[in-house]
Design a protein around this motif. Structure first.
Motif, PDB file in Angstrom:
ATOM      1  N   MET A 391       3.142   6.293   7.452  1.00  0.00           N
ATOM      2  CA  MET A 391       2.589   5.692   8.666  1.00  0.00           C
ATOM      3  C   MET A 391       3.215   6.284   9.921  1.00  0.00           C
ATOM      4  SD  MET A 391       0.420   3.816   7.443  1.00  0.00           S
ATOM      5  CE  MET A 391       0.201   4.181   5.721  1.00  0.00           C
ATOM      6  N   PRO A 459      -3.176   3.584   1.045  1.00  0.00           N
ATOM      7  CA  PRO A 459      -3.982   2.516   1.657  1.00  0.00           C
ATOM      8  C   PRO A 459      -3.267   1.163   1.656  1.00  0.00           C
ATOM      9  CG  PRO A 459      -5.334   3.837   0.211  1.00  0.00           C
ATOM     10  CD  PRO A 459      -3.924   4.282  -0.012  1.00  0.00           C
ATOM     11  N   ASP A 461      -0.071   0.726   1.657  1.00  0.00           N
ATOM     12  CA  ASP A 461       1.055   0.853   2.571  1.00  0.00           C
ATOM     13  C   ASP A 461       0.617   0.713   4.028  1.00  0.00           C
ATOM     14  OD1 ASP A 461       3.869   1.220   2.724  1.00  0.00           O
ATOM     15  OD2 ASP A 461       3.535   3.217   3.535  1.00  0.00           O
ATOM     16  N   ASN A 462      -0.678   1.028   4.295  1.00  0.00           N
ATOM     17  CA  ASN A 462      -1.232   0.777   5.616  1.00  0.00           C
ATOM     18  C   ASN A 462      -0.923  -0.629   6.065  1.00  0.00           C
ATOM     19  OD1 ASN A 462      -2.734   2.769   6.951  1.00  0.00           O
ATOM     20  ND2 ASN A 462      -4.254   2.736   5.338  1.00  0.00           N
ATOM     21  N   TYR A 463      -1.048  -1.552   5.138  1.00  0.00           N
ATOM     22  CA  TYR A 463      -0.788  -2.943   5.489  1.00  0.00           C
ATOM     23  C   TYR A 463       0.690  -3.291   5.331  1.00  0.00           C
ATOM     24  CZ  TYR A 463      -1.009  -7.915   5.937  1.00  0.00           C
ATOM     25  OH  TYR A 463      -0.772  -9.182   6.376  1.00  0.00           O
ATOM     26  N   HIS A 465       3.601  -1.425   4.980  1.00  0.00           N
ATOM     27  CA  HIS A 465       4.699  -0.667   5.588  1.00  0.00           C
ATOM     28  C   HIS A 465       5.339  -1.439   6.745  1.00  0.00           C
ATOM     29  CE1 HIS A 465       6.897   2.813   7.175  1.00  0.00           C
ATOM     30  NE2 HIS A 465       6.557   2.356   8.352  1.00  0.00           N
ATOM     31  N   GLY A 532       2.161 -10.910   6.858  1.00  0.00           N
ATOM     32  CA  GLY A 532       2.178 -10.014   8.007  1.00  0.00           C
ATOM     33  C   GLY A 532       3.390 -10.105   8.895  1.00  0.00           C
TER      34      GLY A 532
ATOM     35  N   ASP C  62     -10.928  -1.418   6.591  1.00  0.00           N
ATOM     36  CA  ASP C  62      -9.669  -0.981   5.969  1.00  0.00           C
ATOM     37  C   ASP C  62      -8.934  -2.138   5.316  1.00  0.00           C
ATOM     38  OD1 ASP C  62      -8.864   1.992   7.008  1.00  0.00           O
ATOM     39  OD2 ASP C  62     -10.224   0.929   8.354  1.00  0.00           O
ATOM     40  N   MET C  63      -8.912  -3.273   6.000  1.00  0.00           N
ATOM     41  CA  MET C  63      -8.207  -4.425   5.458  1.00  0.00           C
ATOM     42  C   MET C  63      -8.842  -4.842   4.139  1.00  0.00           C
ATOM     43  SD  MET C  63      -5.636  -6.275   6.156  1.00  0.00           S
ATOM     44  CE  MET C  63      -4.919  -7.907   6.091  1.00  0.00           C
ATOM     45  N   VAL C 201      -2.592  -6.424  12.852  1.00  0.00           N
ATOM     46  CA  VAL C 201      -2.381  -6.932  11.497  1.00  0.00           C
ATOM     47  C   VAL C 201      -3.682  -7.123  10.719  1.00  0.00           C
ATOM     48  CG1 VAL C 201      -1.373  -8.803  10.147  1.00  0.00           C
ATOM     49  CG2 VAL C 201      -0.259  -8.031  12.229  1.00  0.00           C
ATOM     50  N   GLY C 204      -5.595  -4.088   9.275  1.00  0.00           N
ATOM     51  CA  GLY C 204      -5.082  -3.384   8.104  1.00  0.00           C
ATOM     52  C   GLY C 204      -4.803  -1.913   8.317  1.00  0.00           C
ATOM     53  N   LYS C 206      -2.127   1.033  10.513  1.00  0.00           N
ATOM     54  CA  LYS C 206      -0.796   1.080  11.100  1.00  0.00           C
ATOM     55  C   LYS C 206      -0.453   2.534  11.366  1.00  0.00           C
ATOM     56  CE  LYS C 206       2.124  -1.768   9.351  1.00  0.00           C
ATOM     57  NZ  LYS C 206       2.302  -2.207   7.978  1.00  0.00           N
TER      58      LYS C 206
END
Lengths: 620, 241, 266
Positions: A391, A459, A461-463, A465, A532, C62-63, C201, C204, C206
């Protein structure tokens, strides 16, 4: 190898009264180190404009290194090298003195070359570091007990996070290879001492000098960066950051020396007949760990030297305004950082593999798979560092390849599971404390491993990380697996190191408090992460209240468990039941020597004819 | 098993409990020390309510609060010997923990005395979140300052959370000219500062933070180290009570 | 002993089928198998419920993909957990307590077929995870390429310790991230000082904010409602307070908001 006694001849207790060596100890080290540190500080300070951050950094850094140098000088670390410079060496009497012969407790406070003394020094030092790191963890969790908490300020909170992290990382790197790698490992391979006994003493005392330096961060305003010390934040940070930089540079010297020493010992000093396929698995794991550290830590050291230069000399390695890049730091850091987690994990796992056959009374299942597992992990671990940078925006097209290497690590990790499960299979495990740790490891490493697969996937890890989920994941692997392994090692080898059995009841109480608290803490943290909550935040929105409160309760349980363990160690060391020579009925060499272990371990050099896992009735 | 063993066991169990208790006390002591160190070094500055103000949200109490922004914390009177006065660091004063009434029309007056160079991010040259999106500088109404005309900013923000109303205010403060600052540099006496006045409306109770977005940590990366990394000079808390 | 050995040799060796049946009837195998099934089911249920229960509302393409992937990975790992915990629990139930060691167990030094099968199966599972992840990555970058022309650009700046958002086409700059629904959006992220990490957040996605180095991330909001924007990289004193909010709005609402901010509808 000629023995020391042989060289000295018929003098059993040497009396080298005139030698300078006999007059030096930790006390002289502390005094000369302090003189060097404060002398340098006040000398450099005069004539500098100390309102300029760069000058402050310069003065502090040099003073810290001078402390370390002064301490080593004061404890007598340089007497040997100095003699070499003038073409001489220590006399045999002096060497015997350095080995601690006939000195009682005072040898633990000297520059002692006996590997058993160094092992105990590491053990006590590591327990102190874990105690400090754990206390900081309690403070972190206390601040997070509710949103809007005013327990500590953000400045102190950020320092808590960073100093908890680095204290624990330093402690965990040496937690197994320090005490057991030094005390037990040479006996396990039938050696009389380490390959380089003086370097052995050096590695411990250099590490020792890093501890006050790290603690000084608290008195210099703390660090705002977390243990990852990302640039350019670390370049911007206040005077406390110098303590971090100096600690890492000093610590890297210590690990390099210790790593080279343990590796050389295992390669060259195994007993006659101990072929590579007869080496106890702990020795393999510990050696791979320290050997992996040898290439890994220099990059951390280099990144810290560059940080120091950016902070003092006006270089711009990490300053994008002048062509530098923060990504450069991230790379150097993680090229160390990812092998480093396996440096921590491997010896812990290896201890559990050593323990399992003894308590199941079965041979280690598939020695080859165990070695393949270790080697696979060690090999792949140097190819995965950029998964910490998915990221970061650095070359997203390389995320795919790094995802492939990272997820491949699950295969050798699977072999580790296979070895332990295969050893348990059809056995009746003897539920002593070390064996309970094996089960705790299986559960914790399973959770840590599976969550690791999510994080390795770009994908997901997008959330995830940078969230609490990551924190929970690596605590499951580092604490749940590696520290559990180290504690198993402590219980298992306690009789050999102290001559007494560890108090079982206190041990069980500690085990259950710690493990149950651990599950509560990090289950809460997994939920907070999924919800989150970013990691390393001093305050958070009300929505995370319940998960954080659960975590804090778990932390207090762990704290209670760890204090109980400390009591068990202190109490048993003083008053525990006297241990027989081989209380667990194990077949490795360390159980063939009496307590206290004689200066050179073995009266007669052992000869090895098989591996140490010859348990079990043969199958029909 | 004999009685002696069990007596010994009981004795050691009591010893263990005492040890654990001692450990808890040690850890708690560390906590108390850190908590003490975290105590607000500042006295709080309370807004005074006087009269009411009619706003689109209805008639609200009118609160007033006054602060100064000084080129040196020694002058801000907020950092006595025990409060961490640091020569050469700019500072707000007389306090950095502001207490404002909830659901009020707050008028803040900042008297500012420092020089300036350039913002890291031009956005903070805009007036945001005040009534009408403006402020007055020595009586003149202004809605933005150029990025290089700023000495400091008052930027109030907070954690978005379901338990408190959002509050965001950004006010850039005009810099003194070099000539004006020369008086200070030469004689150590403050020049006549600019008077910046702006108003904003508070919601319900909540805890917020404010910091300066002008880079005033000289000699550090992005000039956001040194004073900018410490509480009580160019950053602080805002409690809406 | 030797005569006994002779007898064994004279008996016909069991066929592979017989051996499998005998193996499957063994008590330890049955026990482990049942326990393994139990733990697999536990993890399947956990996988079905954990992430959907705790993760915030899905508000972007994406989320949705992230959450689906996490659930799927939990399903894939459930049998692994089942095997490990099944065997571990069965041996734990057969434990030996007391102060003397138990009798020695069978001297099984290795079992080549088991090691080989284990290696192959775990490699295949790793391969499955890798392929899944790579496909998702590819879907993501294809979407990015196809949306690039129609996407709205938002320039995100992280400053110690505030996020700001510039909408170049609309000519406005704010501290709240408002976006129209179903409109692909590209975030050009940059920092005015140290590293930050831009994390809307519920969307989804970052990406780190670096000084003088624009990083890009894109998504398409799919649901109306409030979003949180956080900083996911420790950035100093007020890192915890470097958060803001925003709204996913209808196109009409978004345009009204832009106009109210003094911008022009693109």
């Amino acid at each position: 190898m000629t023995t020391l006694e042989h060289q000295v001849g018929s003098h059993p207790i040497p009396n080298p009264q005139k030698s300078l060596i006999t007059k030096l100890h930790m006390g002289t080290g502390l005094v000369i180190g302090a003189i060097f540190a404060f002398g340098t500080y006040y000398w450099l300070r005069s004539g500098q404009d100390m309102t300029v951050a760069r000058n402050v950094n310069k003065v502090l850094l040099i003073s810290m290194f001078m402390w370390s140098f002064g301490f080593m000088l004061g404890i007598g670390a340089f007497i040997g090298p100095f003699r070499w410079l003038i073409g001489k060496d220590l006399t045999a009497e002096e060497q015997l003195f350095l080995a601690g012969e006939g000195q009682g407790v005072s040898r633990y406070f000297r520059y002692c070359t006996d590997h058993k003394v160094v092992g105990i020094q590491y053990l006590v030092g590591v327990m102190a570091m874990l105690g400090v790191g754990g206390t900081l963890a309690m403070m972190i969790r206390t601040n997070l007990i509710s949103p809007g908490s005013k327990f500590v300020t953000p400045v102190i909170y950020n320092s808590l996070v960073g100093l908890h992290g680095i204290t624990m990382i330093v402690a965990m790197i040496v937690v197994s290879t320090g005490p057991f790698g030094n005390f037990i490992l040479p006996i396990m391979i039938g050696a009389r001492d380490m390959a380089f006994p003086r370097l052995n003493a050096l590695s411990w005392w250099v590490l020792f000098t890093a501890i006050p330096v790290l603690c000084s961060a608290w008195f210099l305003g703390g660090i705002p960066t977390g243990w990852t010390a990302y640039a350019p934040l670390s370049v911007q940070a206040g005077p406390g950051m110098n303590a971090f930089v100096a600690t890492i540079i000093i610590f890297a010297i210590s690990t390099a020396v210790a790593g080279a020493n343990i590796t050389a010992t295992v390669v060259t000093m195994r007993a006659k007949g101990m072929k590579w396929n007869r080496v106890p698995i702990f020795v393999i794991g510990a050696t791979m760990s320290v050997a992996l550290a040898i290439p890994a830590f220099p990059t951390f050291m280099v990144s810290m030297i560059m940080t120091a230069l950016d902070r003092t000399a006006g270089t711009t390695y990490f300053d994008a305004n002048f062509g530098g890049s923060g990504w450069l730091y991230a790379h150097l850091f993680w090229i160390m950082g990812h092998p480093e987690v396996y440096v921590i994990l491997l010896p812990g796992v290896a201890i559990l593999m050593e323990v399992a056959p003894v308590f199941v009374r079965k041979p280690l299942f598939s020695y080859t798979a165990a070695i393949l597992g270790f080697a696979g992990i060690a090999g792949l671990s140097v190819l995965v560092w950029a998964h910490h940078m998915y990221m970061s925006g650095w070359l997203p097209m390389l995320n795919g390849p790094f995802m492939v290497t990272t997820e491949m690590i699950s295969v050798p990790t699977g072999l580790i599971f296979l070895v332990i499960l295969g050893t348990l299979w059809r056995g009746k495990p003897w539920m002593k404390l070390p064996m309970l740790s094996v089960y705790a490891f299986l559960w914790n490493m399973l959770i840590g491993g599976v969550t690791g697969v999510y994080l390795s996937d770009v994908p997901a890890d997008n959330y995830l990380h940078g969230s609490m989920y990551v924190t929970a994941h690596f605590h499951y692997t580092l604490m749940g697996a590696a520290l559990t392994g180290a504690i198993a090692g402590l219980v298992y080898w306690f009789p050999k190191m102290t001559g007494r059995m560890l108090n079982e009841r206190a041990g069980y109480i500690s085990f259950w408090f710690t493990q149950i608290g651990f599950q509560i803490l990090f289950l809460g943290m997994f939920i907070a992460g999924a919800e989150g909550q970013p990691r390393r935040v001093a305050d958070y929105a009300a929505v995370y209240r319940n998960s954080d409160r659960i975590s804090t309760m778990g932390a207090y349980l762990i704290g209670t468990g760890m204090i109980t363990l400390l009591w068990a160690v202190v109490h048993s060391w003083r008053k525990g039941a006297i241990a027989p020579m081989n209380p667990w009925g194990a077949k490795t060499l360390e159980w063939t020597v009496p307590f206290p272990v004689p200066l050179e371990n073995f009266d007669e050099a052992p000869i090895i004819t098989s591996d140490p896992y010859g348990y079990g009735r043969s199958e029909k | 098993m004999t009685t002696t063993t069990s007596t010994r066991n009981n004795k050691s169990a009591i010893g263990g409990l005492i040890f654990v208790l001692l450990g808890v006390i040690v850890v708690s002591t560390v906590g108390v020390v850190l908590h003490t160190l975290s105590a607000d070094p500042q006295k709080k500055l309370y807004a005074t309510v006087s009269g009411t103000m009619s706003t689109p949200q209805g008639v609200l109490p009118h609160a007033f609060i006054e602060e100064g922004v000084y080129p040196d914390s020694v002058l801000s009177k907020s950092h006595g010997a025990n409060g961490g006065s640091h020569p050469g660091w700019p500072s707000y004063g007389p306090a950095t923990h502001l207490v404002l009434p909830a659901h009020s029309y707050v008028t803040m007056t900042l008297t500012v005395y420092d020089s300036g160079e350039k913002l890291n991010h031009a956005y903070f040259g805009k007036v945001v979140g005040t009534v009408d999106g403006t402020m007055t500088i020595d009586g003149t109404q202004v809605s933005a300052l150029p990025a290089d005309g700023v000495q400091h900013t008052f930027t109030l923000h907070g954690l978005p959370t379901s338990t408190q109303d959002p509050l965001f205010v950004n006010v850039p403060l005009p810099k003194m000219t070099d000539d004006q600052m020369k008086v200070y540099d030469d004689k150590g006496t403050l020049p006549v500062g600019h008077k910046v006045v702006f108003s904003f409306i508070t919601g319900g109770k909540g805890e917020y933070v404010w910091n300066c977005e002008y880079p005033c940590g000289d000699g550090t990366y992005a000039k956001f180290g040194a004073v900018m990394g410490q509480l009580g000079y160019m950053s602080g808390k805002v409690s809406v009570a | 002993m030797s005569s006994h050995d002779h007898e064994v040799e004279e008996v016909l060796p069991p066929t592979p089928g017989d051996r499998v049946i005998t193996f499957l009837k063994r008590k330890d195998v049955v026990q482990s198998f049942v326990l393994g099934i139990f733990f697999t089911l536990v993890f399947v249920i956990l996988g079905r419920d954990f992430y959907p229960k705790w993760m915030p509302t899905i508000m972007s393409t994406d989320m949705k993909a992230n959450e689906a992937l996490m659930v799927a990975f939990t399903y894939i790992s459930a049998p692994v957990c089942g095997v490990v915990l099944g065997i571990a629990t069965y041996t734990f139930l057969n434990r030996h307590t007391g102060d003397t060691p138990p009798e020695d167990g069978p001297a099984i030094r290795t079992n080549t077929p088991v090691v080989v099968v284990w290696g192959i199966v775990s490699s295949l599972m790793a391969l499955l995870a890798i392929i899944w992840g790579l496909v998702e990555l590819n879907v993501g970058s294809e979407a990015a390429a196809s949306e690039a022309r129609t996407a709205m650009v938002v320039e995100v700046t992280g400053s110690q310790w505030v996020w700001t958002f510039k909408y170049p086409a609309q000519g406005i700059e704010t501290h709240e991230l408002n976006l129209p629904i179903d409109q692909p959006v590209i975030f050009d992220v940059i920092s005015s000082d140290v590293n930050h990490s831009f994390w809307p957040v519920q969307l989804g996605v970052k990406v780190d904010a670096n000084r003088l180095q624009t990083t890009v991330v894109h998504t398409t909001p799919t649901k109306l409602g409030a979003i949180d924007v956080k900083c996911a990289e420790l950035c100093g004193l007020y890192h915890a307070y470097m958060e803001t909010t925003g709204q996913i709005m209808t196109a009409a609402d978004f345009n009204n908001w832009v106009t109210a901010q003094g911008g022009h509808v693109a």
